[in-house]
Write a protein that holds these residues in place. Structure first.
Motif, short mmCIF file in Angstrom:
data_model
loop_
_atom_site.label_atom_id
_atom_site.label_comp_id
_atom_site.label_asym_id
_atom_site.label_seq_id
_atom_site.Cartn_x
_atom_site.Cartn_y
_atom_site.Cartn_z
N UNK A 1 0.79 -1.18 0.14
CA UNK A 1 -0.05 0.20 0.09
C UNK A 1 0.70 1.31 0.03
N UNK A 2 1.71 1.36 -1.16
CA UNK A 2 2.54 2.71 -1.15
C UNK A 2 1.67 3.83 -1.28
N UNK A 3 2.01 4.73 -0.20
CA UNK A 3 1.21 5.96 -0.24
C UNK A 3 -0.29 5.85 0.03
N UNK B 1 -20.70 4.28 5.80
CA UNK B 1 -21.89 3.55 5.87
C UNK B 1 -21.73 2.09 5.81
N UNK B 2 -20.58 1.52 6.44
CA UNK B 2 -20.29 0.28 6.46
C UNK B 2 -20.37 -0.46 5.51
N UNK B 3 -19.88 0.13 4.14
CA UNK B 3 -19.96 -0.19 3.09
C UNK B 3 -18.81 0.09 2.19
N UNK B 4 -18.12 1.11 2.21
CA UNK B 4 -17.13 1.67 1.45
C UNK B 4 -16.15 1.83 2.34
N UNK B 5 -14.83 1.74 1.89
CA UNK B 5 -13.55 1.98 2.61
C UNK B 5 -13.02 3.16 1.83
N UNK B 6 -12.68 4.32 2.70
CA UNK B 6 -12.21 5.57 2.25
C UNK B 6 -10.83 5.36 2.35
N UNK B 7 -10.03 5.88 1.21
CA UNK B 7 -8.63 5.66 1.22
C UNK B 7 -8.33 6.99 0.56
N UNK B 8 -6.94 7.41 1.07
CA UNK B 8 -6.23 8.55 0.14
C UNK B 8 -5.08 7.73 -0.36
#
Ligand code: ADP
Ligand code: MG
Length: 599
Positions: free
Chosen positions: A406-408, A416-423
């Protein structure tokens, strides 16, 4: 006595009739005229080709103007004789053909069924006049001189005036026009270095630039939105070089119409090549969807027989099976090395500048963003179930690989217990990526189930067997599906009337699967979708992956989300689920700026 059937007299047809019959093969419709004239312009080394179509109601006049090498006075007359060509000297040349034409039939055929006016002047011939020749229904009706630039202009009027049957079969002007657009688009794609302009009643409809690339041609023809998202393809094998651009999986179509291939600069339609391109996408696409692809193949001319179709639309390729397999693997490789996260598209520009489109403004409270929980406390039963699921699929993941994966990338929360938010860092900018947790885990499971099957089956006994109590009809269906289930590692035993005990399940599901998961899974296996599936094994694999995967609605800790992503990025195709739907969508800084109209 008179014979019952008088022997019909055999006659040699007169030349006019011969020409009309031959013309029928080459000149089917106005678009065929455009194709032949444009091919001649390309063969003449033109840098720019202008196609003018005019008429009210029908297509009354087609004119193609090029700046190619032109023709001398003697050659113009010859050019209109049947089997007159400058592109073929001997039969052996047929195996080395690089020009579009070679049959020497087009001009003769067109002139047999229309009125043709040619004006031509050899390139670099200076201040001499151009030759003018008018032929109608195969007869020369005018020959003279006129002023004109270097190159050739061929105007065709009154098409099919002397073949009323053919004329009757012409479709509406719109349909014929559409065929003409298709021809010109195909020529422009096969020759991105030549500028093509198509004008209909003086209005410009198509314009490509000269000395352009394939990408330039695609942008000019289909718009820069499509062009921007294309993935480059490049590969070389013993007999072939492949270059082109293909769509990201998110951009797909219901048929193969947008898989366009040229072989040695000739647009050809080839079902085997289209199939190979589709095959290269594998599960990146839903079953009945097809990509957009523009491929330019350079194949050893000795392997390509161009002389199999009167309008040269099809070619025969030796070693086709081998070449087609190579194409599929080049596509697969190109996709593997591409960045396939679909980009969120900006909303349309609102019609009224001060009134944002409804549906665009998120209604407050509709989404709940949860701040990540750093530490893991096995409070929620749900979270410990998720932990079990992750542990099972984690067995295949080397622990150390995790951080490197997971570089960066940084998980910032769950929506909503459904989508993972990532930057995620992409170049010098960060982007926001939303990952569908169910689809992501589904992809992980799918690949593991397949791998397990290839390595030899691994199944395990449940701690407590799951008892299925079914209706009689369902029980019959389960009995029918027993062999399929067994092949995947399910052992079911009959347990009284219309009941089954599920004792053993595939290893990836674990020892303590929720009974509902098993029930849902069996219901899918005996369902209609599977009955109609062409590849039943594959379909069962998808069902196991879908039912075994973490569900939307499961709350996850930060650590669990990170573990899931680590597993996802170890799969072959992290960007789509086995049904071909995206696992993630990204909002690049640039797109966000566009959404907020900052740029
Ligand atoms: P083919 O293209 O198969 O040779 P055609 O009937 O289309 O047969 O053309 C006959 C010949 O006329 C060509 O071989 C070429 O020498 C000449 N010719 C046709 N169109 C052009 C053009 N636009 N510019 C220069 N030469 C042309
Ligand atoms: Mg030709």
């Amino acid at each position: 006595m008179e014979p019952a059937h008088p022997d019909p007299r055999i006659r040699i047809l007169d030349e006019e009739t011969i020409n009309q019959i031959a013309a029928g093969e080459v000149v089917e419709r106005p678009a065929s005229v455009v194709k032949e004239l444009v091919e001649n312009a390309v063969d003449a080394g033109a840098e720019t080709v202008r196609i003018e179509i005019s008429g009210s109601g029908g297509i009354d006049r087609i004119r193609v103007v090029d700046d190619g090498m032109g023709m001398s006075r003697e050659n113009v007359r010859l050019a209109f004789m049947r089997h007159a060509t400058s592109k073929l000297q001997a039969i052996d040349d047929l195996h080395r053909i690089r020009s579009m034409g070679f049959r020497g039939e087009a001009l003769a055929s067109i002139a047999a069924v229309a009125r043709v006016e040619v004006v031509t002047k050899p390139r670099g011939s200076g201040a001499v006049p151009a030759t003018l020749l008018v032929i109608s229904g195969g007869e020369v009706v005018e020959e003279g001189e006129t002023g004109a630039p270097d190159g050739t202009s061929v105007a065709v009027e009154d098409l099919f005036f002397n073949t009323p049957a053919r004329k009757k079969f012409l479709k509406s002007a719109q349909t014929e026009l559409r065929h003409i657009y298709t021809i010109v688009e195909q020529m422009a794609l096969a020759h991105p270095d030549i500028s093509f302009r198509l004008l209909h009643n003086g209005r410009e409809k198509i314009a490509t630039q000269k000395k352009g690339t394939l990408l330039d041609a695609i942008s000019a023809l289909y718009g820069s939105d499509l062009a921007r998202d294309l993935i480059p393809v490049r590969g070389r094998t013993a007999y072939m070089q492949v270059e082109g651009l293909i769509s990201a999986p998110a951009h797909n179509r219901p048929n193969t119409a947008q898989i366009l291939t040229s072989i040695n600069h000739r647009q050809v339609s080839s079902a085997p090549i289209a199939r190979a391109v589709r095959e290269g996408y594998g599960t990146l696409l839903p079953k009945d969807r097809f990509p957009v692809a523009f491929l330019s193949l350079t194949v050893d001319t000795s392997l390509v027989d161009v002389n199999v179709h009167p309008t040269k639309r099809e070619v025969r390729i030796s070693r086709e099976g081998e070449l087609v397999r190579e194409i599929a693997s080049i596509i697969r490789e190109s996709l593997r090395s591409a960045r396939l996260i679909p980009q969120a598209s900006p909303p349309p520009i609102p019609r009224h500048p001060r009134m944002p489109e409804s549906g665009y403004t998120p209604s407050p409270g509709a989404w709940r963003v949860e701040a990540p929980v750093r530490a893991y406390h096995p409070v929620h039963r749900e979270q410990s179930a998720t932990d079990t699921q992750l542990r099972l699929t984690e067995k295949e993941v080397p622990g150390a690989a995790r951080d490197a994966l997971l570089p960066g990338m940084e998980v910032i929360g769950q929506l909503d217990a459904a989508y993972i938010m990532v930057t995620s860092a992409s170049g010098s900018h960060e982007e926001l990526v939303l990952i569908d947790q169910h689809a992501a885990h589904e992809r992980v499971l799918y690949e593991q189930v397949r791998a397990t099957r290839e390595q030899g089956l691994r199944s395990q006994e449940l701690l407590v067997p799951v008892i299925l109590t079914l209706r009689p009809k369902e029980a019959v269906a389960v009995r029918e599906a027993l062999h399929l289930l067994l092949a995947e590692g399910f052992v079911l035993e009959e347990f009284g009337k219309d009941s089954f005990a599920v004792r053993t399940v595939p290893v990836v599901l674990g020892k303590q699967v929720e009974p509902e998961v098993i029930e849902d899974l069996i219901a899918d296996v005996i369902g209609d979708d599977l009955r109609s599936a062409a590849d039943k094994k594959e379909a069962v694999t998808c069902i196991i992956a879908c039912r075994g995967a973490i569900k939307a609605g499961a709350h996850m800790t930060l650590e669990q989300m990170e573990r899931l992503l680590a597993q996802l990025f170890l799969t072959d195709n992290p960007y789509t689920c086995p049904h071909g739907r995206p696992t993630m969508v990204s909002f690049s800084r640039e797109r966000l700026d566009r959404m907020f109209r900052r740029s």
